[in-house]
Design a protein around this motif. Sequence first.
Motif, mmCIF file in Angstrom:
data_model
loop_
_atom_site.group_PDB
_atom_site.id
_atom_site.type_symbol
_atom_site.label_atom_id
_atom_site.label_comp_id
_atom_site.label_asym_id
_atom_site.label_seq_id
_atom_site.Cartn_x
_atom_site.Cartn_y
_atom_site.Cartn_z
ATOM 1 N N PHE A 1 0.128 -3.443 -4.507
ATOM 2 C CA PHE A 1 0.629 -2.068 -4.443
ATOM 3 C C PHE A 1 2.115 -1.952 -4.795
ATOM 4 O O PHE A 1 2.495 -1.082 -5.566
ATOM 5 N N VAL A 2 2.935 -2.806 -4.232
ATOM 6 C CA VAL A 2 4.382 -2.686 -4.426
ATOM 7 C C VAL A 2 4.790 -3.228 -5.800
ATOM 8 O O VAL A 2 5.464 -2.537 -6.565
ATOM 9 N N GLU A 3 4.370 -4.454 -6.118
ATOM 10 C CA GLU A 3 4.810 -5.068 -7.369
ATOM 11 C C GLU A 3 4.068 -4.530 -8.594
ATOM 12 O O GLU A 3 4.685 -4.221 -9.603
ATOM 13 N N GLU A 4 2.741 -4.413 -8.523
ATOM 14 C CA GLU A 4 1.975 -3.948 -9.682
ATOM 15 C C GLU A 4 2.046 -2.433 -9.862
ATOM 16 O O GLU A 4 2.155 -1.946 -10.978
ATOM 17 N N GLN A 5 1.924 -1.696 -8.743
ATOM 18 C CA GLN A 5 1.766 -0.246 -8.840
ATOM 19 C C GLN A 5 3.024 0.528 -8.449
ATOM 20 O O GLN A 5 3.006 1.749 -8.438
ATOM 21 N N ASN A 6 4.073 -0.186 -8.110
ATOM 22 C CA ASN A 6 5.364 0.433 -7.788
ATOM 23 C C ASN A 6 5.339 1.381 -6.600
ATOM 24 O O ASN A 6 6.088 2.356 -6.552
ATOM 25 N N VAL A 7 4.489 1.108 -5.617
ATOM 26 C CA VAL A 7 4.500 1.869 -4.374
ATOM 27 C C VAL A 7 5.718 1.403 -3.579
ATOM 28 O O VAL A 7 5.928 0.193 -3.422
ATOM 29 N N PRO A 8 6.535 2.333 -3.079
ATOM 30 C CA PRO A 8 7.685 1.912 -2.272
ATOM 31 C C PRO A 8 7.234 1.107 -1.049
ATOM 32 O O PRO A 8 6.287 1.495 -0.356
ATOM 33 N N ILE A 9 7.901 0.007 -0.810
ATOM 34 C CA ILE A 9 7.491 -0.877 0.283
ATOM 35 C C ILE A 9 7.504 -0.155 1.625
ATOM 36 O O ILE A 9 6.688 -0.442 2.492
ATOM 37 N N GLY A 10 8.383 0.815 1.783
ATOM 38 C CA GLY A 10 8.441 1.581 3.026
ATOM 39 C C GLY A 10 7.208 2.428 3.280
ATOM 40 O O GLY A 10 6.946 2.819 4.421
ATOM 41 N N LEU A 11 6.422 2.701 2.249
ATOM 42 C CA LEU A 11 5.190 3.473 2.416
ATOM 43 C C LEU A 11 3.977 2.580 2.647
ATOM 44 O O LEU A 11 2.948 3.046 3.133
ATOM 45 N N GLU A 12 4.091 1.324 2.284
ATOM 46 C CA GLU A 12 2.929 0.441 2.351
ATOM 47 C C GLU A 12 2.567 0.049 3.785
ATOM 48 O O GLU A 12 1.410 0.056 4.167
ATOM 49 N N LEU A 13 3.525 -0.305 4.586
ATOM 50 C CA LEU A 13 3.274 -0.627 5.991
ATOM 51 C C LEU A 13 3.428 0.661 6.769
ATOM 52 O O LEU A 13 4.416 1.367 6.619
ATOM 53 N N ASP A 14 2.421 1.006 7.588
ATOM 54 C CA ASP A 14 2.513 2.258 8.331
ATOM 55 C C ASP A 14 2.073 2.082 9.778
ATOM 56 O O ASP A 14 1.735 0.978 10.212
ATOM 57 N N GLU A 15 2.057 3.184 10.502
ATOM 58 C CA GLU A 15 1.747 3.162 11.933
ATOM 59 C C GLU A 15 0.317 2.728 12.220
ATOM 60 O O GLU A 15 0.009 2.327 13.344
ATOM 61 N N HIS A 16 -0.571 2.760 11.244
ATOM 62 C CA HIS A 16 -1.967 2.384 11.490
ATOM 63 C C HIS A 16 -2.204 0.873 11.394
ATOM 64 O O HIS A 16 -3.236 0.391 11.859
ATOM 65 N N ASP A 17 -1.271 0.144 10.829
ATOM 66 C CA ASP A 17 -1.484 -1.298 10.678
ATOM 67 C C ASP A 17 -1.657 -2.014 12.009
ATOM 68 O O ASP A 17 -2.405 -2.980 12.104
ATOM 69 N N GLU A 18 -0.999 -1.541 13.041
ATOM 70 C CA GLU A 18 -1.104 -2.198 14.353
ATOM 71 C C GLU A 18 -2.467 -2.034 14.999
ATOM 72 O O GLU A 18 -2.942 -2.927 15.678
ATOM 73 N N THR A 19 -3.107 -0.883 14.781
ATOM 74 C CA THR A 19 -4.381 -0.600 15.456
ATOM 75 C C THR A 19 -5.597 -0.777 14.561
ATOM 76 O O THR A 19 -6.723 -0.789 15.052
ATOM 77 N N ALA A 20 -5.400 -0.918 13.277
ATOM 78 C CA ALA A 20 -6.515 -1.036 12.331
ATOM 79 C C ALA A 20 -7.233 -2.369 12.484
ATOM 80 O O ALA A 20 -6.673 -3.356 12.958
ATOM 81 N N ILE A 21 -8.483 -2.365 12.039
ATOM 82 C CA ILE A 21 -9.224 -3.611 11.864
ATOM 83 C C ILE A 21 -8.970 -4.051 10.434
ATOM 84 O O ILE A 21 -9.211 -3.300 9.488
ATOM 85 N N HIS A 22 -8.474 -5.258 10.266
ATOM 86 C CA HIS A 22 -8.154 -5.788 8.945
ATOM 87 C C HIS A 22 -9.144 -6.891 8.588
ATOM 88 O O HIS A 22 -9.530 -7.685 9.450
#
Length: 141
Positions: free
Chosen positions: A24-45
């Motif tokens: 997402f960040v390197e290939e698609q240029n999504v800002p790194i600040g948008l990639e990690l969010d509040e749902h990462d802590e509670t999500a099932i990965h």
Amino acid sequence: MRTVRHTKNDPEFEISWNIRVEVFVEEQNVPIGLELDEHDETAIHVLVYDNEEPVGCGRLVFFDQYAQIGRVAVLQRKRKLGVGRVICETLMNIAAEENAKKVILHAQLSAEDFYKKLGFTPEGEIFDDAGIDHINMFKLL
């Protein structure tokens, strides 16, 4: 041999995070600040390994009656080999086991046909997320 693991510890989450950054960040240029969010802590990965090499990941976030698939990322050299399908089917199975009635996702337009093949239906208007056109999609379980 392909295996799917739940990322239950920090080293495995870091592996998933590195895949997401590459895609997402390197290939698609999504800002790194948008990639990690509040749902990462509670999500099932989940993390997919191909012969012990981590090649893809995704997450599932639960809400009241539905679950949301997100952050599905597959390393470029492993695309078109069924890894994304394995990730999504695993996450849909988890959602069904947890009695979710519906699964939603925000598909990049370039992946809309991929999700249609998995039984998802587009809904609503195209919208911009991090500079990439997306569409809401859902699947009843």
